[in-house]
Design a protein around this motif. Structure first.
Motif, PDB file in Angstrom:
ATOM      1  N   VAL A 191      16.582   9.149  -4.228  1.00 16.90           N
ATOM      2  CA  VAL A 191      17.757   8.394  -3.805  1.00 16.90           C
ATOM      3  C   VAL A 191      18.971   8.716  -4.653  1.00 16.90           C
ATOM      4  O   VAL A 191      20.046   9.038  -4.137  1.00 16.90           O
ATOM      5  N   PHE A 192      18.809   8.663  -5.977  1.00 14.36           N
ATOM      6  CA  PHE A 192      19.960   8.826  -6.856  1.00 14.36           C
ATOM      7  C   PHE A 192      20.174  10.264  -7.326  1.00 14.36           C
ATOM      8  O   PHE A 192      21.190  10.562  -7.955  1.00 14.36           O
ATOM      9  N   ALA A 193      19.232  11.166  -7.048  1.00 15.59           N
ATOM     10  CA  ALA A 193      19.408  12.588  -7.353  1.00 15.59           C
ATOM     11  C   ALA A 193      18.972  13.395  -6.123  1.00 15.59           C
ATOM     12  O   ALA A 193      18.009  14.155  -6.188  1.00 15.59           O
ATOM     13  N   PRO A 194      19.662  13.223  -5.006  1.00 13.25           N
ATOM     14  CA  PRO A 194      19.214  13.850  -3.753  1.00 13.25           C
ATOM     15  C   PRO A 194      19.426  15.350  -3.750  1.00 13.25           C
ATOM     16  O   PRO A 194      20.082  15.924  -4.621  1.00 13.25           O
ATOM     17  N   PHE A 195      18.869  15.996  -2.733  1.00  7.51           N
ATOM     18  CA  PHE A 195      19.046  17.433  -2.546  1.00  7.51           C
ATOM     19  C   PHE A 195      20.521  17.773  -2.381  1.00  7.51           C
ATOM     20  O   PHE A 195      21.338  16.927  -1.984  1.00  7.51           O
ATOM     21  N   ASP A 196      20.875  19.026  -2.655  1.00 12.03           N
ATOM     22  CA  ASP A 196      22.209  19.513  -2.373  1.00 12.03           C
ATOM     23  C   ASP A 196      22.511  19.347  -0.887  1.00 12.03           C
ATOM     24  O   ASP A 196      21.634  19.530  -0.032  1.00 12.03           O
TER      25      ASP A 196
ATOM     26  N   TYR B  84       8.919  18.044 -10.127  1.00  9.09           N
ATOM     27  CA  TYR B  84       9.417  17.352  -8.944  1.00  9.09           C
ATOM     28  C   TYR B  84       8.197  16.794  -8.225  1.00  9.09           C
ATOM     29  O   TYR B  84       7.291  17.538  -7.851  1.00  9.09           O
ATOM     30  N   ARG B  85       8.172  15.498  -8.031  1.00 10.14           N
ATOM     31  CA  ARG B  85       7.005  14.850  -7.418  1.00 10.14           C
ATOM     32  C   ARG B  85       7.167  14.842  -5.899  1.00 10.14           C
ATOM     33  O   ARG B  85       8.042  14.173  -5.358  1.00 10.14           O
ATOM     34  N   GLY B  86       6.333  15.606  -5.214  1.00  7.68           N
ATOM     35  CA  GLY B  86       6.419  15.735  -3.765  1.00  7.68           C
ATOM     36  C   GLY B  86       5.710  14.622  -3.030  1.00  7.68           C
ATOM     37  O   GLY B  86       4.932  13.846  -3.598  1.00  7.68           O
ATOM     38  N   GLY B  87       5.963  14.566  -1.707  1.00  8.52           N
ATOM     39  CA  GLY B  87       5.448  13.484  -0.889  1.00  8.52           C
ATOM     40  C   GLY B  87       3.948  13.437  -0.770  1.00  8.52           C
ATOM     41  O   GLY B  87       3.380  12.395  -0.422  1.00  8.52           O
ATOM     42  N   ASN B  88       3.266  14.553  -1.071  1.00  8.09           N
ATOM     43  CA  ASN B  88       1.807  14.543  -0.909  1.00  8.09           C
ATOM     44  C   ASN B  88       1.086  13.715  -1.975  1.00  8.09           C
ATOM     45  O   ASN B  88      -0.111  13.468  -1.845  1.00  8.09           O
ATOM     46  N   VAL B  89       1.782  13.289  -3.011  1.00  8.03           N
ATOM     47  CA  VAL B  89       1.149  12.406  -4.006  1.00  8.03           C
ATOM     48  C   VAL B  89       1.884  11.071  -4.104  1.00  8.03           C
ATOM     49  O   VAL B  89       1.758  10.361  -5.102  1.00  8.03           O
ATOM     50  N   ASN B  90       2.626  10.713  -3.063  1.00  6.43           N
ATOM     51  CA  ASN B  90       3.352   9.437  -3.091  1.00  6.43           C
ATOM     52  C   ASN B  90       2.425   8.236  -3.226  1.00  6.43           C
ATOM     53  O   ASN B  90       2.782   7.235  -3.847  1.00  6.43           O
ATOM     54  N   TRP B  91       1.240   8.318  -2.630  1.00  4.98           N
ATOM     55  CA  TRP B  91       0.382   7.133  -2.556  1.00  4.98           C
ATOM     56  C   TRP B  91      -0.907   7.325  -3.366  1.00  4.98           C
ATOM     57  O   TRP B  91      -1.955   6.815  -3.007  1.00  4.98           O
ATOM     58  N   VAL B  92      -0.830   8.042  -4.476  1.00  2.80           N
ATOM     59  CA  VAL B  92      -2.026   8.352  -5.265  1.00  2.80           C
ATOM     60  C   VAL B  92      -2.687   7.112  -5.848  1.00  2.80           C
ATOM     61  O   VAL B  92      -3.883   7.129  -6.166  1.00  2.80           O
TER      62      VAL B  92
ATOM     63  N   GLY C 122      11.970   8.681   9.158  1.00  2.00           N
ATOM     64  CA  GLY C 122      11.070   9.471   8.327  1.00  2.00           C
ATOM     65  C   GLY C 122      11.280  10.960   8.503  1.00  2.00           C
ATOM     66  O   GLY C 122      12.016  11.436   9.349  1.00  2.00           O
ATOM     67  N   GLY C 123      10.595  11.716   7.631  1.00  2.00           N
ATOM     68  CA  GLY C 123      10.674  13.165   7.696  1.00  2.00           C
ATOM     69  C   GLY C 123      11.965  13.742   7.174  1.00  2.00           C
ATOM     70  O   GLY C 123      12.279  14.910   7.432  1.00  2.00           O
ATOM     71  N   ASP C 124      12.733  12.963   6.429  1.00  2.00           N
ATOM     72  CA  ASP C 124      13.994  13.438   5.885  1.00  2.00           C
ATOM     73  C   ASP C 124      13.756  14.322   4.668  1.00  2.00           C
ATOM     74  O   ASP C 124      12.694  14.270   4.047  1.00  2.00           O
ATOM     75  N   PRO C 125      14.714  15.153   4.301  1.00  2.00           N
ATOM     76  CA  PRO C 125      14.576  15.934   3.063  1.00  2.00           C
ATOM     77  C   PRO C 125      14.416  15.005   1.856  1.00  2.00           C
ATOM     78  O   PRO C 125      15.148  14.027   1.712  1.00  2.00           O
ATOM     79  N   GLY C 126      13.433  15.296   1.023  1.00  2.00           N
ATOM     80  CA  GLY C 126      13.128  14.399  -0.071  1.00  2.00           C
ATOM     81  C   GLY C 126      12.566  13.090   0.441  1.00  2.00           C
ATOM     82  O   GLY C 126      12.849  12.020  -0.089  1.00  2.00           O
ATOM     83  N   GLN C 127      11.710  13.176   1.443  1.00  2.00           N
ATOM     84  CA  GLN C 127      11.251  11.998   2.169  1.00  2.00           C
ATOM     85  C   GLN C 127      10.174  11.211   1.428  1.00  2.00           C
ATOM     86  O   GLN C 127       9.458  11.744   0.594  1.00  2.00           O
ATOM     87  N   PHE C 128      10.100   9.935   1.774  1.00  2.00           N
ATOM     88  CA  PHE C 128       8.984   9.099   1.357  1.00  2.00           C
ATOM     89  C   PHE C 128       7.879   9.147   2.410  1.00  2.00           C
ATOM     90  O   PHE C 128       6.701   9.168   2.088  1.00  2.00           O
TER      91      PHE C 128
ATOM     92  N   ASP D 202       0.819  -1.216   0.000  1.00  3.96           N
ATOM     93  CA  ASP D 202       0.000   0.000   0.000  1.00  3.96           C
ATOM     94  C   ASP D 202       0.852   1.265   0.000  1.00  3.96           C
ATOM     95  O   ASP D 202       0.336   2.361  -0.246  1.00  3.96           O
ATOM     96  N   PHE D 203       2.133   1.122   0.286  1.00  2.00           N
ATOM     97  CA  PHE D 203       3.065   2.250   0.291  1.00  2.00           C
ATOM     98  C   PHE D 203       4.210   1.970  -0.682  1.00  2.00           C
ATOM     99  O   PHE D 203       5.362   2.278  -0.412  1.00  2.00           O
ATOM    100  N   SER D 204       3.842   1.395  -1.822  1.00  2.00           N
ATOM    101  CA  SER D 204       4.828   1.008  -2.818  1.00  2.00           C
ATOM    102  C   SER D 204       5.483   2.241  -3.435  1.00  2.00           C
ATOM    103  O   SER D 204       4.826   3.241  -3.726  1.00  2.00           O
ATOM    104  N   ILE D 205       6.779   2.165  -3.633  1.00  2.00           N
ATOM    105  CA  ILE D 205       7.576   3.297  -4.127  1.00  2.00           C
ATOM    106  C   ILE D 205       7.950   3.049  -5.582  1.00  2.00           C
ATOM    107  O   ILE D 205       8.537   2.017  -5.924  1.00  2.00           O
ATOM    108  N   SER D 206       7.607   3.998  -6.433  1.00  2.00           N
ATOM    109  CA  SER D 206       7.842   3.853  -7.877  1.00  2.00           C
ATOM    110  C   SER D 206       9.309   4.075  -8.218  1.00  2.00           C
ATOM    111  O   SER D 206      10.071   4.688  -7.466  1.00  2.00           O
ATOM    112  N   ASP D 207       9.700   3.576  -9.395  1.00  2.00           N
ATOM    113  CA  ASP D 207      11.069   3.787  -9.869  1.00  2.00           C
ATOM    114  C   ASP D 207      11.375   5.273 -10.003  1.00  2.00           C
ATOM    115  O   ASP D 207      12.514   5.704  -9.758  1.00  2.00           O
ATOM    116  N   ARG D 208      10.374   6.064 -10.399  1.00  2.21           N
ATOM    117  CA  ARG D 208      10.620   7.497 -10.530  1.00  2.21           C
ATOM    118  C   ARG D 208      11.001   8.114  -9.190  1.00  2.21           C
ATOM    119  O   ARG D 208      11.922   8.932  -9.106  1.00  2.21           O
TER     120      ARG D 208
END
Length: 327
Positions: free
Chosen positions: A39-44, A240-248, A119-125, A27-33
């Protein structure tokens, strides 16, 4: 049985760890995008590390961690670390999950981390552990993590949304109040955030704006032309896809997200924050969206005034580390 815990340094193992999370928590599956983005293009100024627990060379437990390598004012510095994800499908008899958490703590402490959060990290899931994850919450408690707050994702039905009468009162009392999309001209947004919200929200905005179209999701609230508030909306198609649509995928219909948002301290108490939310809800309703999600908040009563209700509950966890942990 041969068991091992080690840091993951190749693309395939990281995605295997994400797949382990997805199979454990569908129910909290994380997409490749999202993996590529977070993960691979994190914040500065962000260090991302992955660890795996192996049984007979098969990855059965996975931790994704982050820490800042430079301080963000009023938010965090390098002494704070985060566990973004923790998935465990190991044999209980091997204790591989507890050993993996212990390795993460040692590695983080060796890098100067004294406080480790889930949780709650920058660029968080996730803003924390979903309260339905009883096993994961218990694992963290057994490892010495303590709960320190409860947060919610809220949902609102836009198909029947109508702004309450108090919003009309704001319109009549302040006729020069406007809400404008930021677009390519980001400096007014940065100037406002630097003055009013110079911590995490400015840090995020600067990183989002690096992505093509990333600043298009920001809005500035103005009164007589002066910036007095801001908000950020988001859709699954955003630059940039934010956390508020992670589980759409858990919704039927089109979904948008809202957050963060804030009002200039000198202008609070006038209903402008609610007006901003209601105005954006109306605009996305008129654009054909069916649902709006406001993520990671404890202001349930505030948003209930506009019909938003709790959807997902999270519990945040923290553990203090010391120098002995690094040994």
């Amino acid at each position: 049985m041969i068991t091992e815990c080690r840091r993951l340094t190749d693309y395939g193992h990281v995605f295997a760890g994400i797949d382990r999370w997805n199979r454990t928590h569908p129910d909290f599956s994380i997409s490749d995008r999202l993996v590529s983005q977070n993960v691979f293009a994190p914040f500065d100024g962000m260090d991302v590390t992955a660890w795996g627990g192996f049984e007979n060379d098969e990855l059965v437990a996975f931790v994704l961690g982050k820490r800042l390598t430079e301080a963000v004012p009023d938010y965090a510095d390098g002494t704070v670390g985060w566990i973004s994800l923790f998935a465990d499908d190991s044999d209980d008899d091997t204790h591989i999950a507890s050993e993996l958490l212990a390795k993460v703590e040692r590695d983080m402490a060796a890098r100067g981390v004294t406080r480790l959060r889930f949780g709650g990290d920058p660029g968080q899931f996730l803003p924390g552990v979903p309260t339905e994850f009883d096993t994961l919450r218990e694992s963290l408690r057994e490892a010495g993590f303590a709960p320190d707050g409860t947060y919610f994702d809220l949902k609102g039905d836009l198909t029947t949304y109508e702004s309450p009468p108090r919003i009309a009162d704001v319109d009549s009392a302040w006729p020069n109040l406007t809400l404008e999309r930021v677009g390519a001209n980001v400096e007014p947004l940065f100037t406002f955030l630097s003055d009013q919200f110079p911590g995490r929200w400015l840090y995020e905005a600067r990183n989002f704006a690096r992505v093509p179209g990333g600043a298009d999701d920001y809005w500035l609230l103005r009164n007589d032309g002066k910036a007095v508030g801001f908000g950020r909306t988001n859709t699954p198609e955003s630059g940039y896809r934010g956390g508020n649509v992670n589980w759409v995928d858990r919704f039927d219909g089109r979904v948008c997200g809202l957050g963060p948002l804030g009002i200039d301290e000198a202008y609070r108490g006038r209903g402008w924050g609610l007006w901003l939310v209601a105005t954006l809800a109306e605009r996305y309703r008129d654009a054909g969206y069916d649902h709006m999600v406001i993520d990671w908040t404890d202001l349930v009563g505030y948003y209930a005034k506009l019909g938003f209700e709790p959807w997902v509950a999270y519990e945040s966890f923290t553990k203090e580390l010391d120098r002995e942990t690094a040994r």
